[in-house]
Enzyme design. Sequence first.
Site, short mmCIF file in Angstrom:
data_model
loop_
_atom_site.label_atom_id
_atom_site.label_comp_id
_atom_site.label_asym_id
_atom_site.label_seq_id
_atom_site.Cartn_x
_atom_site.Cartn_y
_atom_site.Cartn_z
N GLU A 134 -1.09 3.58 -1.86
CA GLU A 134 -2.44 3.60 -2.41
C GLU A 134 -2.32 3.94 -3.88
O GLU A 134 -1.64 4.92 -4.22
CB GLU A 134 -3.31 4.67 -1.72
CG GLU A 134 -4.74 4.63 -2.25
CD GLU A 134 -5.61 5.80 -1.81
OE1 GLU A 134 -5.08 6.76 -1.23
OE2 GLU A 134 -6.84 5.73 -2.05
N ARG A 157 8.05 12.17 7.49
CA ARG A 157 7.85 12.32 6.07
C ARG A 157 8.99 13.15 5.47
O ARG A 157 9.55 14.02 6.13
CB ARG A 157 6.58 13.15 5.94
CG ARG A 157 5.76 13.00 4.75
CD ARG A 157 4.52 13.88 4.95
NE ARG A 157 3.30 13.12 4.98
CZ ARG A 157 2.78 12.53 3.90
NH1 ARG A 157 3.37 12.64 2.73
NH2 ARG A 157 1.66 11.84 3.98
N LYS A 207 0.62 14.01 -2.93
CA LYS A 207 0.01 13.41 -4.12
C LYS A 207 -1.17 14.24 -4.61
O LYS A 207 -1.39 14.40 -5.80
CB LYS A 207 -0.47 11.99 -3.79
CG LYS A 207 0.56 10.92 -4.11
CD LYS A 207 -0.11 9.57 -4.29
CE LYS A 207 0.19 8.67 -3.12
NZ LYS A 207 -0.45 7.34 -3.24
#
Length: 570
Positions: free
Chosen positions: A40, A265, A275
Site C-alpha cells: 500500500e 512477519r 509503517k
Amino acid sequence: MAAAATPQADRPSNFIRDIILEDLKANKFAGRVHTRFPPEPNGYLHIGHAKSICLNFGLAAEFGGKTNLRFDDTNPEKEEQEYVDSIITDVRWLGFDWEDRLFYASDYFDQLHQWAVQLINAGKAYVCDLSAEEVRQYRGTLNEPGKESPYRNRSVEDNLELFAKMRAGKFPDGSRTLRAKIDMASPNLNMRDPVMYRILHAEHHRTGDKWCIYPMYDFAHGQSDSIEKVTHSICTLEFEDHRPLYNWFIQQLGIFPSQQIEFDRLNITYTLLSKRKLLQLVRDGHVRGWDDPRMPTLSGLRRRGYTPEAIRNFCAAIGASKTNGTIELAMLEHFLREDLNQRAPRVMAVLRPLRVVIDNYPEGQVEELEALNNPEDPSAGTRKVPFSRELYIEQDDFRETPPKKFFRLFPGQEVRLRAGYFIKCTSVVKDEKTDEVVEVHCTYDPATRSGNAPDGRKVKATIHWVSARHAIEAEVRLYESLFSKEDPNDVPESQEFTANLNPNSLETLTAAKLEPSLASAKPGDRYQFERLGYFCVDPDSTSEKLVFNRTVQLRDTWAKIEKREKGKSL
RNA sequence: UGGGCGGUCGACUAAUGGUAGGUCAAGUGCCUUUGGAGCACUUUGUCCAGGUUCGAAUCCUGGCCGCCCAGCCA
C-alpha cells in the site's frame, strides 16, 4: 514457453516452497507460478517488506514464473504518489524486476464496481444505512454472535438504486456502506457481513475525483490477484482470518481461484517494523526522515550503507514459516559485514585524533607508502599513503597506563603503524589543567619500513594512522540502534514506544581525519575504515566537507575483553 | 471465556514415521601487517502428559503457553 520447474534441491526449503512444489506436481495451476508484491503506498518500504519481496520474486524466479508489482491503493486518504515513487525505487534497488507488470488495485475499480453490482443482483450484497458505530454494535463480540442489519433484506432493485446513488455522490461520507450478505453469527468476525464499499469523497492519487466510493481491502485484494491470474498470493499471518472471505468473493464471482498463503512477519530486535509507527517517528521529528540512516526502511538502510546483496542474503537465511519470532539484529549485521568485507576498499581514518610526533623522523620529509586496498581481494590493488613526522592516531589506541591485555601504544611499548613503521612511545605531553594526554612522542625504526622487521621481532598490535599535514577533515556520524530495548514496544502502561528511543542513537564527530585518497569519495561510496568498521559517504557531503555514516562496526574482540575484565574488577 | 494459527539449541530455521542438522550468537584454540577476515573445535534443543508403532519432533488424545481477529485501515 513455461520454463520447466527446476527447483534447486540443495536450497533450504520452506513451507511455501513445499506447497508450490506440490501444486506443481498436481498440475494445479497448469504448472504456473505467478506471485505479486502488493504494497500500500502509504509509507516507505522497510526490511520486513524486503522479506516479502524476496519471497515473492525469489519463489517465482526459481520456478520460471513471474511476479507483479501491484499497489494496493484502495484508501485515498492515506496514499500518496511520493510513496509510490519510493517503493518503485526501493524494489528496483533491492534487485528485482517486474518487467511490464506494474499494476494498481485502482486499475480495477471499474471491474470491482461491476462485480459489486453482480453480487447485489445475486442477492449477496446490500446497501446498509447503519452508522459506523451501529455497525460495530450489530457486529457482536468475540463471544457473542452479531445481529442482522435492519437493511439486510432490501430488494435487489432498492439496493441497485441506492448503490448507484452512493456512486453518484448523493450521500455524505460514512452514511451508507455496501455489505456482503454472509453470516452475522459466524465465529469469524470477518464473515459477519463485511463492508465491501464505503463512501469517501476523497481525491485519489491516480483516479482523481472519478470515484466517491472505494472498495475495502477485502473486496479488492483477492479479485486483483484473480484478475492478474496470480497463483500463489503470499501474505502475512494476520490475514489468515481473511482467507475464508478472500475465497468467498472469488467463489461467488466464479473467477480465477488464486490461493492465499500466509507466513510470519519479520521482527528484529531493537527495531520497529510498523509503517504506522515509522511514520510517527518521521512526523514527530524523532528522525530526520524516512531515509534517516537509523530507520529500518530500505531507503534508510541504503543511506546507512547496506547493500542489496546483504539484505537479500539475510532474507534467504531467515527463511519463512508460520511461527512468530524475532530475529537478532546481530544476524542482519552478520550478513552486512560478510558482504562488505569482500567488497569494501580499506582506507585509514582517525575518528578521535591524538597527535603523535616521531622525534627521530626528519622534519619536512614525506614518504609515499604503499598500502593494500583489500586483503580479501588482491585484484583491488594498492594505493599510496603519505607518511610524515606528525601523525594522528586513534585516542583509543593509546593508554598512559595500559589495562590488562592492552596491546596498543603506551609508554615504552612498540607497535606497528599499518603499512608504515614500528614506533615506540617515549613520552607524553599533557594538558596542564585537565591532565589529559594531548600529544604522544615516539621514535621510529627506519628498518621496519612498510611494517616488516628484518630482525624478525614481533609486535603485538598494528594501529591505523593518518599523516597530520595531509589529512582531510570530515564529519562522521556514528549510529547505535534507534531503540535501547530489544522489544521497542515493551513499555510500561500509559507510556508510548517512543519512551524506548535510544538517546545515543546518533553521535556526530566533526573533526575526523582521513587519508587524502578519500578526497574523491562520492555519496554512496562504501569503505572500510581499518579496524573501525564500514562507512559510507552521506549525500549531505559538500565539496568542502565530506560526511560519512558508520554503517556497522567491525567485530571488536578487544571491546569484549575490556568489558569482561572490567566486570571482573568490580 | 468464540474462531484462526503456532510452539525444535540463547535467536532463526531444517529433518515430512528411520542418525535431531545448518546459520547467527556464545566459548576455546590456530593464524594474522585490521584484537578484522579466515580455519578448527566446543557448549546448548524437540512445551508437558499419555497413547499408536519395531521405531515419534513428525501420527492420535488431553493439557499448557504464545500470537492474531470485534476499522467504513491494509
